[in-house]
Enzyme design. Structure first.
Site, mmCIF file in Angstrom:
data_model
loop_
_atom_site.group_PDB
_atom_site.id
_atom_site.type_symbol
_atom_site.label_atom_id
_atom_site.label_comp_id
_atom_site.label_asym_id
_atom_site.label_seq_id
_atom_site.Cartn_x
_atom_site.Cartn_y
_atom_site.Cartn_z
ATOM 1 C CE LYS A 147 -10.569 -6.064 -21.514
ATOM 2 N NZ LYS A 147 -10.532 -4.600 -20.937
HETATM 3 O O1 G3P Z 1 -11.211 -4.771 -16.775
HETATM 4 C C1 G3P Z 1 -12.675 -4.530 -16.339
HETATM 5 C C2 G3P Z 1 -13.161 -3.585 -15.990
HETATM 6 O O2 G3P Z 1 -12.850 -1.468 -16.189
HETATM 7 C C3 G3P Z 1 -14.665 -3.359 -15.463
HETATM 8 O O3 G3P Z 1 -14.531 -2.901 -14.094
HETATM 9 O O4 G3P Z 1 -15.228 -2.214 -11.948
HETATM 10 O O5 G3P Z 1 -16.423 -1.257 -14.361
HETATM 11 O O6 G3P Z 1 -16.495 -2.981 -13.221
HETATM 12 P P1 G3P Z 1 -15.725 -2.379 -13.596
#
Ligand code: G3P
Length: 213
Positions: free
Chosen positions: A83
């Site tokens: 990634k």
């Molecule tokens: O897949 C990306 C994720 O982990 C980010 O999620 O909820 O932190 O925006 P969030």
């Protein structure tokens, strides 16, 4: 549609992997920071459990360091997807790693323009963060539809991996659009699985069965 688990929690990964419900795992430094233990050991353990694609994120930000780190991460297994962030260096690293036959997931994507660039650099996956767009008053799902249309127009092989998913409706909307993959925290997969009416219906069937003379 592929379902990835967005977590570094070994217990959840084992649970849903054993159920056969997940096609892979995505992690990031934030998710790793929430778990006890050395992040490299955790990544190694995840790689030993899951057969499908596992996205592991680089923590370097320069082109050459990201390429070096990407090769190291790939040593954890043939199913490791590196990634890289959606930056100029990240895209360059994506191109090099992809040429070296190491698949890349371009993360922190917030616009169709960024997705086009990631596809042109050979990314296997592009990860638009829809929840974070919703958080700032945009319609995150809208960019999934736009990216889908653009990728279809040009037959790009890059897969749309919907990320920053916050609730089960995000999953349904992504599936309706035809996103290739959705990554979600275990709590959302649990919500997809369970329904109160299923549990109540099952209770009723079992208690009615007991009434039969
Ligand atoms: O897949 C990306 C994720 O982990 C980010 O999620 O909820 O932190 O925006 P969030």
């Amino acid at each position: 549609m592929k379902i990835f688990l967005d977590t570094a929690n070994i217990k959840s990964i084992k649970f849903y992997n054993d159920l056969g419900l997940i096609d892979g795992v995505t992690t990031n430094p934030t998710l790793l920071s929430k778990e006890d233990g050395n992040p490299h050991d955790i990544m190694k353990t995840i790689s030993s459990i899951v057969k499908g694609d596992i996205s592991l994120e680089v923590i370097n930000t320069t082109y050459s360091e990201m390429v070096k780190e990407g090769h190291k991460l790939r040593n954890y297994g043939d199913n490791i997807v590196v990634k890289c962030p959606m930056t100029a260096d990240g895209l360059m690293a994506c191109k090099t790693l992809s040429n070296d036959k190491i698949p890349v997931n371009i993360t922190l994507v917030f616009s169709p323009n960024q997705a086009i660039l990631a596809a042109k650099c050979g990314a296997k996956y592009v990860s638009p963060f829809i929840g974070r767009l919703d958080d700032i008053g945009n319609d995150g799902m809208n960019i999934i539809a736009e990216i889908k249309q653009i990728f279809q127009n040009y037959d790009y092989d890059t897969q749309i991996l919907v990320a920053s998913v916050r609730h089960p409706m995000h999953v349904i909307d992504a599936a309706k659009i035809g996103a290739d993959a959705v990554t979600m925290p275990p709590s959302i997969l649990e919500k997809m699985l369970n329904h109160n009416l299923t549990l109540a219906g099952l209770d009723r069937f079992l208690s009615d069965w007991k009434q039969i003379k």
